[in-house]
Design an enzyme around this catalytic site. Sequence first.
Site, PDB file in Angstrom:
ATOM      1  N   ARG A  38       4.572   1.532  -8.608  1.00  0.00           N
ATOM      2  CA  ARG A  38       4.033   0.465  -9.460  1.00  0.00           C
ATOM      3  C   ARG A  38       4.957   0.123 -10.629  1.00  0.00           C
ATOM      4  O   ARG A  38       4.933  -1.008 -11.124  1.00  0.00           O
ATOM      5  CB  ARG A  38       2.646   0.852  -9.983  1.00  0.00           C
ATOM      6  CG  ARG A  38       1.569   0.661  -8.929  1.00  0.00           C
ATOM      7  CD  ARG A  38       0.220   1.104  -9.446  1.00  0.00           C
ATOM      8  NE  ARG A  38      -0.871   0.574  -8.635  1.00  0.00           N
ATOM      9  CZ  ARG A  38      -2.153   0.874  -8.829  1.00  0.00           C
ATOM     10  NH1 ARG A  38      -2.496   1.704  -9.787  1.00  0.00           N
ATOM     11  NH2 ARG A  38      -3.079   0.346  -8.070  1.00  0.00           N
ATOM     12  N   LYS A 175     -16.203   5.084   2.924  1.00  0.00           N
ATOM     13  CA  LYS A 175     -17.483   4.378   2.793  1.00  0.00           C
ATOM     14  C   LYS A 175     -17.450   2.932   3.238  1.00  0.00           C
ATOM     15  O   LYS A 175     -16.641   2.153   2.764  1.00  0.00           O
ATOM     16  CB  LYS A 175     -17.924   4.420   1.327  1.00  0.00           C
ATOM     17  CG  LYS A 175     -18.300   5.792   0.848  1.00  0.00           C
ATOM     18  CD  LYS A 175     -18.750   5.683  -0.577  1.00  0.00           C
ATOM     19  CE  LYS A 175     -19.293   7.007  -1.095  1.00  0.00           C
ATOM     20  NZ  LYS A 175     -19.577   6.903  -2.527  1.00  0.00           N
ATOM     21  N   GLY A 320      -3.460   1.972  -2.553  1.00  0.00           N
ATOM     22  CA  GLY A 320      -4.259   3.182  -2.548  1.00  0.00           C
ATOM     23  C   GLY A 320      -3.862   4.133  -1.438  1.00  0.00           C
ATOM     24  O   GLY A 320      -2.678   4.322  -1.175  1.00  0.00           O
ATOM     25  N   GLY A 343      -8.430  -1.860  -4.893  1.00  0.00           N
ATOM     26  CA  GLY A 343      -9.620  -2.686  -5.100  1.00  0.00           C
ATOM     27  C   GLY A 343      -9.274  -4.159  -5.251  1.00  0.00           C
ATOM     28  O   GLY A 343      -9.965  -5.035  -4.732  1.00  0.00           O
TER      29      GLY A 343
HETATM   30  C1  3PG Z   1      -6.188   1.030  -9.688  1.00  0.00           C
HETATM   31  O1  3PG Z   1      -5.440   2.010  -9.673  1.00  0.00           O
HETATM   32  O2  3PG Z   1      -7.057   0.830  -8.826  1.00  0.00           O
HETATM   33  C2  3PG Z   1      -5.982   0.010 -10.771  1.00  0.00           C
HETATM   34  O3  3PG Z   1      -4.996   0.420 -11.663  1.00  0.00           O
HETATM   35  C3  3PG Z   1      -7.285  -0.258 -11.482  1.00  0.00           C
HETATM   36  O4  3PG Z   1      -7.764   0.934 -12.032  1.00  0.00           O
HETATM   37  P1  3PG Z   1      -9.335   1.153 -12.175  1.00  0.00           P
HETATM   38  O5  3PG Z   1      -9.884   1.245 -10.783  1.00  0.00           O
HETATM   39  O6  3PG Z   1      -9.499   2.419 -12.974  1.00  0.00           O
HETATM   40  O7  3PG Z   1      -9.885  -0.052 -12.906  1.00  0.00           O
END
Ligand code: 3PG
Length: 367
Positions: A38, A175, A320, A343
């Site tokens: 990142r 999930k 992720g 997300g």
């Molecule tokens: C992440 O790693 O998903 C983003 O940096 C957002 O972080 P958060 O889910 O804690 O808002």
Amino acid sequence: MTSIPVLEDLGDVAGRRVLVRTDFNVPLHDGEITDDFRIRAALPTITWLTERGAQVVCASHLGRPKGEANPKYSMDPVRARLAELAPGVELLENLRFDPGEERNDPAFAAKLVKGVDAYVDDAFGAAHRAHASIVGPPKTLPSAMGRLMQREVEVLLSLRDDPKHPFVAVLGGAKISDKLGVVEALLEVVDALVIGGAMCFTFLAAQGNPIGDSLFEPDQVDTCRRLLGLGKTIHLPEDIVGVDANGDYATFGTRLPDGAKGFDIGPGSAAAFSDVIMEARTVFWNGPMGMFEDERFAAGTRTVAQAMADTKAFTVVGGGDSAAALAQFGLDDDVDHVSTGGGASLELLELGDLPGLAALREAPNAH
Ligand code: 3PG
Ligand code: MG
């Protein structure tokens, strides 16, 4: 619709102080950064600005310190890495040390923009959060999305708007409840949905299979039954790898005996999923096929990752865990786009917009 301003829309940045919201929420282990993806991903934007004489101040959150200063979430390790990659660039302390960040407090946003001439949002991974540093600055400052944000939006919206068919989405993870919105949105555009990971057990249960003691979501069984009844192509595993009631490694069909637990898709499923990926022209993958951190249960995820690398399709991997898996197998350079957002990438696919993008469209320099 107003378009989102890009770096060129900031005009001359020479000598101007530019606040760049980045997503430097990197994985740390004992205070050391374990993956700087990142940070590196923000460099094209930072370099674009510094090369034109801007004074760059980066700002990010790190972890979830919940509005309190906490040395565990200090930006120090990130600042040290950034100094190596982009000398002379400032980095503010963790935005989430201030309760005003997550609360989207205008007073905190005002503090952030004080003495700043322009704002750039390159924090794609956080663009689904309507937090002060994301939606506040574009209210008053000339603003733009950075290069990373631009590429993420272009790639992910192209999947929604005009994917080359066959378009296949491969979803895993624990999930279904977390991904229901995106599953429904994807079912509108994909030719096939492939389901692995622990969420497959809720689908298998919905088909009437006994699933032993595998992880599943009882309150989502009806939802899965409804999704399976839509007449869309949904590929589920035909075999499962896990442990039997004695805790010994075992391979099963889709009906698991009492006490058994599934932890990965089996070899037959992995081969079948791989064929679907090889024949596609567009593939989106989010979520591991099994508990790949345990080598015994990594094969399903590895096979899917390899197919993502081998297929001629345009391949996009959501951030992720699936991005981490790809990196673990050394295949991250072999797909077309690895998103920096988890997300955020799912929410953009589901809704076609994000709070961070909407805020930029309202900026004073947007047209
Ligand atoms: C992440 O790693 O998903 C983003 O940096 C957002 O972080 P958060 O889910 O804690 O808002
Ligand atoms: Mg997250």
